[in-house]
Design an enzyme around this catalytic site. Structure first.
Site, short mmCIF file in Angstrom:
data_model
loop_
_atom_site.label_atom_id
_atom_site.label_comp_id
_atom_site.label_asym_id
_atom_site.label_seq_id
_atom_site.Cartn_x
_atom_site.Cartn_y
_atom_site.Cartn_z
N ASN A 104 0.86 -1.19 0.00
CA ASN A 104 0.00 0.00 0.00
C ASN A 104 0.90 1.24 0.00
O ASN A 104 0.81 2.11 0.85
CB ASN A 104 -0.97 0.01 1.19
CG ASN A 104 -2.03 1.09 1.00
OD1 ASN A 104 -2.20 1.96 1.83
ND2 ASN A 104 -2.71 1.06 -0.12
N VAL A 152 8.01 11.58 5.47
CA VAL A 152 7.27 12.36 4.47
C VAL A 152 5.88 12.63 5.03
O VAL A 152 5.21 11.72 5.52
CB VAL A 152 7.18 11.60 3.13
CG1 VAL A 152 6.33 12.36 2.12
CG2 VAL A 152 8.58 11.34 2.58
N GLY A 189 6.02 8.26 1.04
CA GLY A 189 7.02 7.96 2.08
C GLY A 189 7.86 6.75 1.68
O GLY A 189 9.09 6.78 1.73
N HIS A 190 7.19 5.69 1.25
CA HIS A 190 7.91 4.50 0.80
C HIS A 190 8.78 4.83 -0.42
O HIS A 190 9.95 4.42 -0.49
CB HIS A 190 6.92 3.40 0.39
CG HIS A 190 6.04 2.90 1.49
ND1 HIS A 190 4.67 3.09 1.51
CD2 HIS A 190 6.31 2.20 2.62
CE1 HIS A 190 4.15 2.54 2.57
NE2 HIS A 190 5.12 1.99 3.29
P1 AMP Z 1 5.38 -0.10 6.27
O1 AMP Z 1 4.94 -0.48 4.90
O2 AMP Z 1 4.41 0.74 6.99
O3 AMP Z 1 5.88 -1.28 7.06
O4 AMP Z 1 6.64 0.85 6.07
C1 AMP Z 1 7.74 0.44 5.31
C2 AMP Z 1 8.86 1.44 5.50
O5 AMP Z 1 8.41 2.73 5.09
C3 AMP Z 1 9.29 1.58 6.97
O6 AMP Z 1 10.70 1.70 7.03
C4 AMP Z 1 8.61 2.85 7.38
O7 AMP Z 1 9.27 3.52 8.44
C5 AMP Z 1 8.66 3.66 6.10
N1 AMP Z 1 7.64 4.72 6.11
C6 AMP Z 1 6.33 4.60 6.43
N2 AMP Z 1 5.72 5.80 6.38
C7 AMP Z 1 6.67 6.70 6.03
C8 AMP Z 1 6.66 8.11 5.83
N3 AMP Z 1 5.56 8.85 5.97
N4 AMP Z 1 7.82 8.71 5.46
C9 AMP Z 1 8.96 7.97 5.30
N5 AMP Z 1 9.03 6.64 5.48
C10 AMP Z 1 7.90 6.01 5.84
#
Ligand code: AMP
Length: 281
Positions: free
Chosen positions: A32, A178, A36-37
């Site tokens: 999803n 982000v 940020g990702h």
């Molecule tokens: P997740 O899919 O939520 O497990 O996140 C995967 C990676 O994306 C992790 O290292 C999170 O810290 C990073 N991440 C999630 N949200 C953000 C954001 N808003 N800005 C930067 N990195 C993010």
């Protein structure tokens, strides 16, 4: 971009690149994907010629009453976004690839101390699931550098500890958070919010900013934390914590300690649990 789901293809692809002398960057995600990702994918590309991203909704990091079942799964859109942002390889394994004996029979890695406080205390077992899946992914992908987001500050500390203790030969890089224009940190869980909750959600970041300035004005830690909890409650949140901690290890700062600190918050809006953090210097 190549897309694989099995270990053989993953390893063949990564090892071929390594034989050509190319460095491998890795961005683990639960899919999803949002800006940020993608910022992490771009950051990885500044440190490596090839970037591998994984999409895996890891069952072992969700508690029994958490949102594993309804976590958004959008692999087709994620694939398009990863291509657009220059990802070279997508690893999207099935649960059986990550947990051949089933998730309930997996080995578990527990990272003490940094894994026991804040998120670790409020989500029992969560970080064991995170540490275990990240260790597995790092062994499978064999990256030279792996990129994690500051959004999950505690998680990246935990991963750093894991990598250090297992002596894994890679570098960990942490990318900045982000945010939306109104301050809300991008998160896959933001889509659970209804219009009313979405309008309140930026108060989480505003509270962090308030904690930073209040602390800078000389107010003591416990007073800042207590006032932050009340402020979040007034805005309609059910906070789990609002904490001022030492950034490097999340220890409670000593009295008079003023540098190297940060604020971290976790709070529910309805059934949606959001986390955020802010470094003070
Ligand atoms: P997740 O899919 O939520 O497990 O996140 C995967 C990676 O994306 C992790 O290292 C999170 O810290 C990073 N991440 C999630 N949200 C953000 C954001 N808003 N800005 C930067 N990195 C993010």
């Amino acid at each position: 971009m190549r897309s694989v789901g099995d270990l053989r293809s993953l390893r063949a692809c990564v090892r071929a690149w390594k034989q050509e002398g190319q460095r491998i960057g890795f961005v683990p995600t639960m899919g999803n994907l949002h800006a940020g990702h993608f910022s992490l994918v771009e950051l990885a590309h500044r440190h490596a010629e090839r970037v591998v991203a994984s999409v895996f909704v890891n069952p072992t990091q969700f508690g029994p009453n958490e949102d594993f079942g309804r976590y958004p799964r959008t692999l087709a859109e994620d694939t398009v976004g990863l291509i657009e942002h220059g990802c070279d390889l997508l690893f999207a394994p099935a649960v059986e690839v990550m947990y051949p004996g089933g998730p309930e029979h997996t080995l578990k890695i527990h990272v003490p101390d940094v894994g026991d406080t804040l998120e670790g205390a409020h989500r029992p077992g969560h970080f064991d699931g995170v540490a275990t899946v990240v260790a597995k992914l790092l062994v499978m992908v064999e990256p030279d550098v792996a990129v994690f987001g500051q959004k999950d500050w505690q998680q990246q500390l935990l991963v750093r500890r894991l990598v250090q203790e297992l002596a894994l030969p890679l570098e960990i890089i942490t990318g900045p958070i982000v945010r939306e224009a109104d301050g809300l940190a991008l998160s896959s869980r933001n889509r659970y919010l209804d219009a009313n909750q979405r309008a309140r959600a930026p108060e989480l970041h505003a509270t962090l900013e308030w904690m930073r300035s209040s602390f800078a004005e000389g107010h003591v830690r416990a007073a800042v934390e207590g006032a932050a909890v009340r402020r979040l409650e007034r805005a309609g949140f059910a906070p789990d914590y609002a904490a001022v901690r030492r950034a490097m290890d999340l220890a409670i700062p000593a009295e008079g300690e003023r540098t190297g600190l940060m604020a971290l918050v976790a709070a529910r809006l309805g059934t949606t649990r959001l986390i955020d953090n802010l470094c003070f210097d």
